[in-house]
Design a protein around this motif. Structure first.
Motif, PDB file in Angstrom:
ATOM      1  N   LYS A   1     -17.722 -24.813 -19.008  1.00  0.00           N
ATOM      2  CA  LYS A   1     -17.471 -25.320 -17.671  1.00  0.00           C
ATOM      3  C   LYS A   1     -16.155 -24.942 -17.272  1.00  0.00           C
ATOM      4  CE  LYS A   1     -20.599 -29.089 -18.044  1.00  0.00           C
ATOM      5  NZ  LYS A   1     -21.447 -29.015 -17.062  1.00  0.00           N
TER       6      LYS A   1
ATOM      7  N   GLU B   1     -16.315 -30.608 -22.233  1.00  0.00           N
ATOM      8  CA  GLU B   1     -17.657 -31.332 -21.935  1.00  0.00           C
ATOM      9  C   GLU B   1     -17.905 -31.733 -20.536  1.00  0.00           C
ATOM     10  OE1 GLU B   1     -17.962 -34.951 -24.090  1.00  0.00           O
ATOM     11  OE2 GLU B   1     -18.169 -33.931 -26.053  1.00  0.00           O
ATOM     12  N   LYS B   2     -17.000 -31.561 -19.739  1.00  0.00           N
ATOM     13  CA  LYS B   2     -17.133 -31.879 -17.997  1.00  0.00           C
ATOM     14  C   LYS B   2     -16.185 -31.151 -17.221  1.00  0.00           C
ATOM     15  CE  LYS B   2     -18.403 -36.854 -19.207  1.00  0.00           C
ATOM     16  NZ  LYS B   2     -18.196 -38.108 -19.027  1.00  0.00           N
ATOM     17  N   HIS B   3     -16.657 -30.775 -15.938  1.00  0.00           N
ATOM     18  CA  HIS B   3     -15.860 -30.172 -15.123  1.00  0.00           C
ATOM     19  C   HIS B   3     -14.546 -31.011 -14.991  1.00  0.00           C
ATOM     20  CE1 HIS B   3     -19.729 -28.337 -14.425  1.00  0.00           C
ATOM     21  NE2 HIS B   3     -19.018 -27.310 -14.120  1.00  0.00           N
TER      22      HIS B   3
ATOM     23  N   SER C   1     -21.233 -28.858  -9.501  1.00  0.00           N
ATOM     24  CA  SER C   1     -20.358 -29.706 -10.446  1.00  0.00           C
ATOM     25  C   SER C   1     -20.385 -30.863  -9.506  1.00  0.00           C
ATOM     26  CB  SER C   1     -19.273 -29.104 -10.789  1.00  0.00           C
ATOM     27  OG  SER C   1     -18.505 -30.024 -11.099  1.00  0.00           O
TER      28      SER C   1
END
Length: 125
Positions: free
Chosen positions: A26, A41-43, A76
């Motif tokens: 990411k 784990e996340k943008h 995203s």
């Protein structure tokens, strides 16, 4: 692990960014400063790292980079911005997609992921 990449990344940095998701990274790209943050784990984690480093939210766009096939998915949740005429998770402006691509796969020898990294990776089984 989220890393801010301001120059051409080295293999160790790729491995660090791949620790969480293993198959892809990411990324959040600051299209004004020409840098990116990758990993996690996340943008939103990448976006937060860039904001802390001095980026402006309106200049940061999220995507996923897959080193094994050198592909980018310009999708995203951080890309949903009605105020910037982007009402989708997908980056709708081809110019912004081009900027993200340009800073991800640099042709000017300044930044980030160069073509040919695929040879250095093997997909997990």
């Amino acid at each position: 692990m989220v890393l801010i990449i301001k120059q051409r990344a080295i293999l160790e940095e790729f491995h660090q960014m791949l620790q969480i998701l293993e198959l892809y990274i990411k990324i959040a790209v600051d299209i004004e400063r020409g840098i990116l943050a990758g990993g996690g784990e996340k943008h939103a984690f990448c976006e937060a790292a860039l904001l802390e480093d001095g980026s402006r939210q309106r200049d940061i766009w999220g995507a996923d980079w897959t080193p094994f096939n050198q592909s980018i998915a310009y999708e995203s949740i951080i890309n949903i911005r009605p105020s910037q005429n982007n009402r989708s998770m997908l980056i709708q402006d081809p110019a912004i997609q081009g900027s993200c691509h340009g800073y991800t796969f640099t042709t000017n020898k300044r930044f980030v992921f160069q073509s040919g990294w695929r040879k250095k990776f093997s997909a997990p089984i």
